[in-house]
Design an enzyme around this catalytic site. Structure first.
Site, PDB file in Angstrom:
ATOM      1  N   ARG A 188      10.772   8.318   2.040  1.00 54.42           N
ATOM      2  CA  ARG A 188      10.110   7.760   3.219  1.00 54.42           C
ATOM      3  C   ARG A 188       9.851   6.285   2.926  1.00 54.42           C
ATOM      4  NH1 ARG A 188       6.541   5.952   0.538  1.00 54.42           N
ATOM      5  NH2 ARG A 188       5.582   5.277   2.466  1.00 54.42           N
ATOM      6  N   GLY A 189       9.310   5.593   3.932  1.00 51.45           N
ATOM      7  CA  GLY A 189       9.172   4.149   3.802  1.00 51.45           C
ATOM      8  C   GLY A 189      10.416   3.506   4.396  1.00 51.45           C
ATOM      9  N   ALA A 190      10.196   2.497   5.250  1.00 52.09           N
ATOM     10  CA  ALA A 190      11.313   1.947   6.030  1.00 52.09           C
ATOM     11  C   ALA A 190      12.509   1.485   5.184  1.00 52.09           C
ATOM     12  CB  ALA A 190      10.795   0.816   6.918  1.00 52.09           C
ATOM     13  N   ARG A 197      14.978   9.751  11.854  1.00 50.41           N
ATOM     14  CA  ARG A 197      13.593   9.384  12.199  1.00 50.41           C
ATOM     15  C   ARG A 197      13.689   8.196  13.158  1.00 50.41           C
ATOM     16  NH1 ARG A 197       9.364   8.665   7.407  1.00 50.41           N
ATOM     17  NH2 ARG A 197       7.902   8.796   9.153  1.00 50.41           N
ATOM     18  N   ASP A 251       7.499  -1.077   9.742  1.00 51.10           N
ATOM     19  CA  ASP A 251       8.661  -0.223  10.026  1.00 51.10           C
ATOM     20  C   ASP A 251       9.574  -0.846  11.064  1.00 51.10           C
ATOM     21  OD1 ASP A 251       6.359   1.655   9.072  1.00 51.10           O
ATOM     22  OD2 ASP A 251       8.255   2.655   8.646  1.00 51.10           O
ATOM     23  N   ASN A 295       3.671  -0.392  12.226  1.00 46.64           N
ATOM     24  CA  ASN A 295       3.494   0.154  10.873  1.00 46.64           C
ATOM     25  C   ASN A 295       2.711   1.463  10.985  1.00 46.64           C
ATOM     26  OD1 ASN A 295       3.879  -0.157   7.978  1.00 46.64           O
ATOM     27  ND2 ASN A 295       1.690  -0.543   7.832  1.00 46.64           N
TER      28      ASN A 295
END
Ligand code: MRU
Length: 371
Positions: A54-56, A95, A250, A260
């Site tokens: 996860r995390g952009a 996502r 993001d 975000n």
């Protein structure tokens, strides 16, 4: 056992013919370190959707590797490009909010089509490109850190050597990227330069990325930090306990609106009210020039179970506990938008700019000057 690649990066290509991609399952951290190997493009999609990764920036890189996996598993005949395009669509939409995912997938597809050769050569090129995108992300985050460092240095000078208090939300650290992190990169550089820093870490309900991941990273790096509940930021700011807010993003739109993790907007409002600088740190892969402002950003809504339950350790074993009645209605928006007017600046790999179309164009004239 901690896998060797994990000491320096969060994702790594492993094996040859067929190649695969190793990641550490972020759903298990900090209670366990378990490697997962992605062998097919469907594994990459699952890993993104289930938030193994996860995390952009990291999902952007995983998306790029997903295309390499798709090329490798595609039929070795005239169906190859059709299969690849179909998988690209599925990966890019795994996502919705972080634009880095579509960015990674589109960049792979464009470059592969541009270099179109025989199928075996295209597969080899796909792996090389995905590796290059991963390396580039690490270098980009390092640059973000170097450009953000003077902000912390300046505050440290004004405080005559007292620790600089930084508040961060969610996890915009090395686990959210290939290495360094975005919001944490200037903190690492400050720490390495001997500047005393202390980080207030928002727990970040519902998934607690702050409590579980950011604290883990900061402890690993030996950086002083304190975990706080999500609602504490305003109080800390009113009492002079926060010098600067550093968050990730993001998706950042053409006018500088910053999307975000849910709750970021409230921190920006409190920072504004208390005249505390609020910066978003982001690689240019997070910029969405196609959207004018934050109202058009698709905001991910996740499962109610994330809000209904909390996960933790009891007597050494991981358990889930329900925190509300089973029939309580639940809403779970994953992200919010901080309007550009509340953002002191964007820290990018090319420097710091104002959160505005002109600011972004000044730094990225080669991409956006005439658009
Ligand atoms: O839902 P997540 O954990 O993927 O959300 C992550 C964040 O909101 C981060 O702050 C953002 O991706 C910036 S990461 C450098």
């Amino acid at each position: 056992m901690i896998p060797e690649f994990w000491r320096t990066r969060s994702i790594q290509r492993v094996n040859d013919a067929p190649a695969a991609v190793a990641v550490v399952d972020q759903r298990r951290l900090p209670f366990a370190i378990q490697t997962i190997t992605l062998q097919r493009s469907g594994d990459a999609i699952d890993a993104i959707q289930q938030m193994v990764v996860r995390g952009a920036p990291l999902i952007g890189v995983t998306g790029a590797y997903g295309i390499a996996l798709a090329a490798q598993e595609a039929p070795n005949d005239q169906r190859f490009w059709g299969y690849l395009a179909e998988r690209a669509g599925l990966i890019a939409n795994a996502r919705p909010t972080a634009i880095n995912l579509a960015w990674g997938v589109n960049r792979m597809m464009q470059e592969l089509r541009h270099h179109a050769a025989d199928i075996n050569q295209t597969i080899a090129t796909a792996w090389q490109l995905a590796d290059a995108i991963a390396d580039e992300d690490a270098a980009t985050c390092n640059s973000i850190g170097l450009h953000g460092l003077p902000l912390i240095e300046g505050i440290a000078k004004r405080k005559n050597g007292a620790a600089v208090n930084i508040l961060t939300h969610c996890n915009a650290g090395r686990l959210a990227c290939v290495a360094w992190g975005t919001a944490t990169a200037p903190i690492y550089h400050a720490h390495h330069a001997g500047i005393p820093v202390h980080v207030w870490v928002d727990e970040t309900r519902p998934r607690n990325q702050g409590a579980r991941l950011t604290t883990w990273e900061l402890a690993e790096a030996g950086i002083p930090h304190t975990l706080v509940v999500d609602n504490a930021g305003g109080h800390l700011m009113q009492h002079g306990l926060v010098d600067i807010v550093l968050v990730g993003s993001d998706r950042t739109t053409r006018n500088g609106d910053v999307c975000n993790k849910i709750g970021t907007y409230l921190k920006a409002l409190a920072a504004h009210d208390n005249r505390i600088p609020f910066y978003a740190a982001l690689p240019s892969s997070t910029l969405d020039w196609g959207i004018r402002d934050g109202a058009a950003i698709p905001i991910e809504e996740r499962a109610a179970s994330e809000v209904r339950c909390i996960e933790g350790v009891v007597n050494g074993a991981v358990h889930q506990a329900e925190i509300t009645l089973p029939n309580t209605p639940i809403s779970n928006f994953g992200f919010d938008v901080t309007p550009a007017r509340l953002v002191s600046g964007l820290i990018t790999e090319r420097g710091i700019c104002s959160a505005s179309q002109t600011g972004i164009q000044t730094l990225f004239a080669d991409r956006y000057a005439n658009k």
